[in-house]
Design an enzyme around this catalytic site. Sequence first.
Site, mmCIF file in Angstrom:
data_model
loop_
_atom_site.group_PDB
_atom_site.id
_atom_site.type_symbol
_atom_site.label_atom_id
_atom_site.label_comp_id
_atom_site.label_asym_id
_atom_site.label_seq_id
_atom_site.Cartn_x
_atom_site.Cartn_y
_atom_site.Cartn_z
ATOM 1 N N ASN A 176 44.315 47.662 39.487
ATOM 2 C CA ASN A 176 42.900 47.604 39.132
ATOM 3 C C ASN A 176 42.275 48.969 38.892
ATOM 4 O O ASN A 176 41.247 49.076 38.239
ATOM 5 C CB ASN A 176 42.120 46.852 40.213
ATOM 6 C CG ASN A 176 42.439 47.336 41.607
ATOM 7 O OD1 ASN A 176 43.601 47.296 42.026
ATOM 8 N ND2 ASN A 176 41.448 47.820 42.316
ATOM 9 N N SER A 186 41.249 35.515 39.899
ATOM 10 C CA SER A 186 39.829 35.465 40.252
ATOM 11 C C SER A 186 38.992 35.287 38.997
ATOM 12 O O SER A 186 39.300 35.871 37.949
ATOM 13 C CB SER A 186 39.445 36.769 40.954
ATOM 14 O OG SER A 186 38.049 36.823 41.157
ATOM 15 N N THR A 233 34.382 21.651 50.235
ATOM 16 C CA THR A 233 33.961 20.932 49.028
ATOM 17 C C THR A 233 34.151 21.820 47.804
ATOM 18 O O THR A 233 33.750 22.986 47.803
ATOM 19 C CB THR A 233 32.479 20.507 49.165
ATOM 20 O OG1 THR A 233 32.372 19.710 50.344
ATOM 21 C CG2 THR A 233 32.015 19.711 47.961
ATOM 22 N N CYS A 253 35.544 48.796 45.626
ATOM 23 C CA CYS A 253 35.692 48.512 47.058
ATOM 24 C C CYS A 253 35.837 49.791 47.864
ATOM 25 O O CYS A 253 35.679 49.792 49.077
ATOM 26 C CB CYS A 253 36.894 47.621 47.292
ATOM 27 S SG CYS A 253 37.034 46.346 46.046
HETATM 28 C C1 LIG Z 1 38.890 42.234 42.078
HETATM 29 C C2 LIG Z 1 40.275 42.171 42.593
HETATM 30 C C3 LIG Z 1 40.599 41.411 43.733
HETATM 31 C C4 LIG Z 1 39.563 40.675 44.520
HETATM 32 O O1 LIG Z 1 39.036 39.584 43.853
HETATM 33 P P1 LIG Z 1 37.631 38.983 44.367
HETATM 34 O O2 LIG Z 1 37.485 37.725 43.585
HETATM 35 O O3 LIG Z 1 36.593 40.001 44.055
HETATM 36 O O4 LIG Z 1 37.791 38.738 45.822
HETATM 37 C C5 LIG Z 1 41.903 41.389 44.151
HETATM 38 N N1 LIG Z 1 42.860 42.061 43.489
HETATM 39 C C6 LIG Z 1 42.597 42.788 42.391
HETATM 40 C C7 LIG Z 1 43.709 43.495 41.698
HETATM 41 C C8 LIG Z 1 41.301 42.881 41.914
HETATM 42 O O5 LIG Z 1 41.038 43.620 40.835
#
Ligand SMILES: *Cc1c(COP(=O)(O)O)cnc(C)c1O
Length: 399
Positions: A153, A201, A239, A326
Amino acid sequence: MSRKVYADNAATTAVAPQVLEAMLPFYKEVYGNPSSLYSLGQEAKKPLEEAREAVARCLGAQPREIYFTSCGTESDNWAIKGAAHAMKKKGKTHIITSAFEHHAVLHTCQALEKEGFTVTYLPVHENGIVRPQELEAAITEETGLVTIMYANNEIGTLQPIPEIGAICKKHGVLFHTDAVQAVGNVPIDVKEQNIDMLSLSGHKLHAPKGVGALYIRSGVSIQNYMDGGAQERGKRGGTENVASIVGLAAAMERACATMEERRVKLTAMRDKLIDGLLKIPRCRLNGDWERRLPGNVSFCFQGVEGESLLLMLDLKGISASSGSACTSGSLDPSHVLLALGLPHEVAHGSLRLSFGDYNSMEDIDYILEVLPPIIERLRSMSPLWDAIQQGKVNYDPYM
Ligand SMILES: *Cc1c(COP(=O)(O)O)cnc(C)c1O
């Protein structure tokens, strides 16, 4: 008036209008609980199962192998903790991961170390890529799980997932990949690539925040993470977030159907940006030059503070990041850049620019117009830059 450029799509993305459109009926009319037996509930059940089919199709999986979750972090936690606790019963207590995973994986592995599991953190080398032969050499009799991210990321590098999958299969070790940054951007086929579990995600691919999914290959048995009702075939209580799940599926279908055209567009933008910014002296592109996501670039500028850079870019209407959303708020340089072997001072001068469906070549031109003078200005005020210029501090000019 200055332009607005959102260049932080690796942190989150705007919800696509078509995605929002697909979601709205599930707030307004079809708000029933899909577990309810009357028609209003059952009306929500069908779209939920259609969403599962759509997500499965994009991954080369079966619908019954897809479990909806609340986010990528939950999917990572479930896959890793669930697999660890299941494998412990078979006497396996060793996990292999990489040194530059997202914190959702890294901190989960660290939590398991406190429970007595042992974890190997594979090096990612200067190019930001795990070496399959090093992974294979790290596998022991005790190894029960390998978890390696599909695409990083912070620097966008792609890992050799099919090779890793083949090695794990050969040794009978479960293989999980955090594919949150990769899904919709690179072709994924969980069967062909021997992936046993995959996290994704919604909000990284123009679907809403707060929805994710975990693919678990059928036949793989891991422990539950969320105990509760019988939702998700008894494996993930709670749910179902029907509207967001429908949005996630719509976004994935759209991303998978347009992957190639988006790749071409984003790669052209990315490469123009790389060519332009590398003209700045003592600027470095982080991670492998070829094996990277189409829309993600990360640079380090010697003699520049990443945080000051972000503030000055913000004044010009540009949203960017110095690494992971983060880790901002902490003063340590990113663990990802340190894992590449960069000195702290160089890692501090990092900038990540990540693009999505709503960026254009004009955004790149604007960044190329605005960024070099900002770097020059920051350097003119930097004692570290002076020291570098006078040869008192010596970093590799390409570092
Ligand atoms: C953003 C991200 C996550 C976390 O996803 P969320 O939906 O924000 O909890 C995990 N791994 C990677 C590589 C990400 O870029």
